[in-house]
Design a protein around this motif. Structure first.
Motif, PDB file in Angstrom:
ATOM      1  N   LEU A   1     -14.545   2.824 -11.420  1.00  0.00           N
ATOM      2  CA  LEU A   1     -15.988   3.040 -11.338  1.00  0.00           C
ATOM      3  C   LEU A   1     -16.425   3.291  -9.895  1.00  0.00           C
ATOM      4  O   LEU A   1     -17.291   4.129  -9.635  1.00  0.00           O
ATOM      5  CB  LEU A   1     -16.728   1.844 -11.927  1.00  0.00           C
ATOM      6  N   LEU A   2     -15.819   2.563  -8.943  1.00  0.00           N
ATOM      7  CA  LEU A   2     -16.142   2.787  -7.532  1.00  0.00           C
ATOM      8  C   LEU A   2     -15.724   4.185  -7.085  1.00  0.00           C
ATOM      9  O   LEU A   2     -16.365   4.787  -6.212  1.00  0.00           O
ATOM     10  CB  LEU A   2     -15.450   1.738  -6.662  1.00  0.00           C
ATOM     11  N   ALA A   3     -14.640   4.694  -7.671  1.00  0.00           N
ATOM     12  CA  ALA A   3     -14.132   6.010  -7.298  1.00  0.00           C
ATOM     13  C   ALA A   3     -14.858   7.147  -8.019  1.00  0.00           C
ATOM     14  O   ALA A   3     -14.611   8.318  -7.714  1.00  0.00           O
ATOM     15  CB  ALA A   3     -12.633   6.089  -7.592  1.00  0.00           C
ATOM     16  N   SER A   4     -15.748   6.828  -8.935  1.00  0.00           N
ATOM     17  CA  SER A   4     -16.486   7.833  -9.688  1.00  0.00           C
ATOM     18  C   SER A   4     -17.835   8.106  -9.027  1.00  0.00           C
ATOM     19  O   SER A   4     -18.170   7.527  -7.992  1.00  0.00           O
ATOM     20  CB  SER A   4     -16.698   7.353 -11.125  1.00  0.00           C
ATOM     21  N   GLU A   5     -18.623   8.969  -9.665  1.00  0.00           N
ATOM     22  CA  GLU A   5     -19.967   9.281  -9.156  1.00  0.00           C
ATOM     23  C   GLU A   5     -21.007   8.275  -9.642  1.00  0.00           C
ATOM     24  O   GLU A   5     -22.189   8.386  -9.300  1.00  0.00           O
ATOM     25  CB  GLU A   5     -20.376  10.696  -9.601  1.00  0.00           C
TER      26      GLU A   5
ATOM     27  N   VAL B   1      -5.893  -2.368  -5.068  1.00  0.00           N
ATOM     28  CA  VAL B   1      -7.146  -3.121  -5.094  1.00  0.00           C
ATOM     29  C   VAL B   1      -6.974  -4.412  -5.889  1.00  0.00           C
ATOM     30  O   VAL B   1      -7.467  -5.475  -5.493  1.00  0.00           O
ATOM     31  CB  VAL B   1      -8.282  -2.257  -5.675  1.00  0.00           C
ATOM     32  N   ALA B   2      -6.248  -4.340  -6.996  1.00  0.00           N
ATOM     33  CA  ALA B   2      -6.015  -5.546  -7.804  1.00  0.00           C
ATOM     34  C   ALA B   2      -5.230  -6.593  -7.019  1.00  0.00           C
ATOM     35  O   ALA B   2      -5.533  -7.790  -7.083  1.00  0.00           O
ATOM     36  CB  ALA B   2      -5.291  -5.182  -9.094  1.00  0.00           C
ATOM     37  N   VAL B   3      -4.219  -6.166  -6.269  1.00  0.00           N
ATOM     38  CA  VAL B   3      -3.453  -7.105  -5.439  1.00  0.00           C
ATOM     39  C   VAL B   3      -4.344  -7.697  -4.356  1.00  0.00           C
ATOM     40  O   VAL B   3      -4.346  -8.906  -4.111  1.00  0.00           O
ATOM     41  CB  VAL B   3      -2.233  -6.399  -4.816  1.00  0.00           C
ATOM     42  N   GLY B   4      -5.132  -6.844  -3.681  1.00  0.00           N
ATOM     43  CA  GLY B   4      -6.026  -7.329  -2.638  1.00  0.00           C
ATOM     44  C   GLY B   4      -7.054  -8.309  -3.152  1.00  0.00           C
ATOM     45  O   GLY B   4      -7.333  -9.343  -2.515  1.00  0.00           O
ATOM     46  N   ASP B   5      -7.627  -8.031  -4.316  1.00  0.00           N
ATOM     47  CA  ASP B   5      -8.587  -8.960  -4.927  1.00  0.00           C
ATOM     48  C   ASP B   5      -7.940 -10.321  -5.171  1.00  0.00           C
ATOM     49  O   ASP B   5      -8.539 -11.369  -4.902  1.00  0.00           O
ATOM     50  CB  ASP B   5      -9.086  -8.397  -6.266  1.00  0.00           C
ATOM     51  N   ALA B   6      -6.721 -10.300  -5.700  1.00  0.00           N
ATOM     52  CA  ALA B   6      -6.029 -11.565  -6.003  1.00  0.00           C
ATOM     53  C   ALA B   6      -5.731 -12.351  -4.738  1.00  0.00           C
ATOM     54  O   ALA B   6      -5.862 -13.579  -4.707  1.00  0.00           O
ATOM     55  CB  ALA B   6      -4.738 -11.273  -6.771  1.00  0.00           C
ATOM     56  N   LEU B   7      -5.326 -11.659  -3.674  1.00  0.00           N
ATOM     57  CA  LEU B   7      -5.037 -12.341  -2.413  1.00  0.00           C
ATOM     58  C   LEU B   7      -6.309 -12.930  -1.800  1.00  0.00           C
ATOM     59  O   LEU B   7      -6.290 -14.034  -1.243  1.00  0.00           O
ATOM     60  CB  LEU B   7      -4.371 -11.373  -1.435  1.00  0.00           C
TER      61      LEU B   7
ATOM     62  N   THR C   1      -8.341   2.738   3.238  1.00  0.00           N
ATOM     63  CA  THR C   1      -9.300   3.277   2.272  1.00  0.00           C
ATOM     64  C   THR C   1      -9.696   2.231   1.240  1.00  0.00           C
ATOM     65  O   THR C   1     -10.863   2.124   0.853  1.00  0.00           O
ATOM     66  CB  THR C   1      -8.701   4.506   1.560  1.00  0.00           C
ATOM     67  N   CYS C   2      -8.729   1.423   0.799  1.00  0.00           N
ATOM     68  CA  CYS C   2      -8.981   0.452  -0.257  1.00  0.00           C
ATOM     69  C   CYS C   2      -9.551  -0.863   0.245  1.00  0.00           C
ATOM     70  O   CYS C   2     -10.206  -1.584  -0.522  1.00  0.00           O
ATOM     71  CB  CYS C   2      -7.688   0.176  -1.038  1.00  0.00           C
ATOM     72  N   ALA C   3      -9.328  -1.196   1.509  1.00  0.00           N
ATOM     73  CA  ALA C   3      -9.770  -2.495   2.037  1.00  0.00           C
ATOM     74  C   ALA C   3     -11.260  -2.762   1.817  1.00  0.00           C
ATOM     75  O   ALA C   3     -11.632  -3.876   1.422  1.00  0.00           O
ATOM     76  CB  ALA C   3      -9.403  -2.607   3.519  1.00  0.00           C
ATOM     77  N   PRO C   4     -12.169  -1.796   2.046  1.00  0.00           N
ATOM     78  CA  PRO C   4     -13.597  -2.080   1.836  1.00  0.00           C
ATOM     79  C   PRO C   4     -13.985  -2.296   0.371  1.00  0.00           C
ATOM     80  O   PRO C   4     -15.095  -2.757   0.089  1.00  0.00           O
ATOM     81  CB  PRO C   4     -14.291  -0.824   2.394  1.00  0.00           C
ATOM     82  N   LEU C   5     -13.086  -1.965  -0.554  1.00  0.00           N
ATOM     83  CA  LEU C   5     -13.390  -2.076  -1.983  1.00  0.00           C
ATOM     84  C   LEU C   5     -13.052  -3.445  -2.558  1.00  0.00           C
ATOM     85  O   LEU C   5     -13.389  -3.730  -3.708  1.00  0.00           O
ATOM     86  CB  LEU C   5     -12.619  -1.008  -2.769  1.00  0.00           C
TER      87      LEU C   5
ATOM     88  N   ALA D   1       0.820  -1.212   0.000  1.00  0.00           N
ATOM     89  CA  ALA D   1       0.000   0.000   0.000  1.00  0.00           C
ATOM     90  C   ALA D   1       0.851   1.259   0.000  1.00  0.00           C
ATOM     91  O   ALA D   1       0.415   2.316  -0.454  1.00  0.00           O
ATOM     92  CB  ALA D   1      -0.932   0.001   1.211  1.00  0.00           C
ATOM     93  N   ALA D   2       2.083   1.142   0.495  1.00  0.00           N
ATOM     94  CA  ALA D   2       2.973   2.299   0.539  1.00  0.00           C
ATOM     95  C   ALA D   2       3.587   2.624  -0.812  1.00  0.00           C
ATOM     96  O   ALA D   2       4.110   3.731  -0.996  1.00  0.00           O
ATOM     97  CB  ALA D   2       4.080   2.063   1.563  1.00  0.00           C
ATOM     98  N   VAL D   3       3.536   1.689  -1.750  1.00  0.00           N
ATOM     99  CA  VAL D   3       4.254   1.896  -3.013  1.00  0.00           C
ATOM    100  C   VAL D   3       3.373   1.747  -4.256  1.00  0.00           C
ATOM    101  O   VAL D   3       3.798   2.121  -5.360  1.00  0.00           O
ATOM    102  CB  VAL D   3       5.456   0.925  -3.125  1.00  0.00           C
TER     103      VAL D   3
END
Length: 289
Positions: free
Chosen positions: A191-195, A135-141, A170-174, A126-128
């Protein structure tokens, strides 16, 4: 037979010259560390050999750990390693060394390699990484079973003042385990970050008799709109034929399909704008603020 590993000292004692070590039979793993190849050496074998010369508390971390755990992330040229902080942190020209106080639950043994857990890895990268890639890394994990909401919440809960924790929280709930690829995750983040309304991953498409005939990468059931990412595999002749059949089934039952390709991954505004226009055409209206 496993590839044979040499440090500078052991190579000298074995009578190997520098010129010999630069030959085609040897591969440099890192500065001062060379392996003789008997068979092809993949990334996991390379890391396993490196692990034999690391301190016992070392754990592969950051992007290296993410790749080992199944994230669609290219391994970095220099492997990342976490070590318990000490007065002088060992450095190695072929490695990126990080000082980390890791709890027992922050380290896992994955097929013989000691690395950071899914939750610790998510926090570290998340730092880099930008948020869409995180989000893509988290989804894969999540998809691979190396992460879940409880373990991630517990790790982030004790990560105050850790670099990257704000982005991680911030990204964990996504995150979603339903995403099947990095491009799907990246598009979903935009899309999640848009209106726009939040898209649903892996949307089932049923025919008039309620039978599931296809599914979309992302979509909106209420407006019968689907978003599909077309990777290289879709250029295969047989896959192309299956895609044509799938898209015609979707269209026959009233679904509108937006198709995106690799070039669109660098143009988030295009993905969001076309999705917005498609939603408007299907009856969606933005809510007044």
């Amino acid at each position: 037979m496993a590839p044979q590993l040499f440090t500078t000292a052991t190579a000298r004692s074995a009578g190997l010259t520098r010129a010999a070590l630069r030959g085609s039979s040897y591969v440099r793993l890192a500065h001062g560390l060379v392996v003789r190849l008997d068979d092809a050496l993949d990334e996991r074998e390379r890391l396993a050999l490196l692990a034999t010369v690391l301190p016992p508390d070392a754990a592969f971390s950051h992007q290296t750990a993410a790749a080992l755990l199944g994230a669609q992330l290219a391994p970095p040229p220099h492997p990342h390693v976490a070590l318990t902080p000490r007065r002088v942190l060992p450095q190695h020209a072929g490695l990126v060394v990080h000082g980390r106080r890791l709890a027992a639950e922050d380290v896992v043994l994955d097929r013989g390699l000691r690395g950071t857990s899914g939750a610790q890895t998510f926090l570290d990268v998340a730092a880099v990484l930008p948020p869409q890639e995180l989000v893509a890394v988290g989804d894969a994990l999540l998809r691979a079973g190396h992460l879940d909401a409880a373990r991630l919440g517990a790790r982030l809960g004790r990560a105050d003042r850790v670099r990257g924790v704000v982005r991680a929280r911030t990204c964990a709930p996504l995150l979603s385990p339903l995403a099947q690829s990095r491009p799907e995750s990246v598009m979903r983040y935009w899309l999640l970050a848009s209106e726009l309304p939040d898209p649903e991953p892996q949307v089932p498409v049923t025919d008039r008799w309620g039978r599931e005939v296809a599914h979309g990468d992302l979509g909106y059931r209420e407006w019968k709109l689907l978003l599909e990412y077309e990777g290289r595999q879709h250029a295969d002749t047989e896959q192309f034929g299956r895609d044509v059949d799938r898209y015609s089934l979707m269209a026959a039952d009233g679904w509108l399909v937006l198709r995106f390709a690799r070039s669109h991954l660098l143009r988030p505004q295009v993905v969001v704008d076309r999705t917005r226009r498609a939603l408007l055409s299907r009856g969606w209206r933005p809510q007044p603020r």
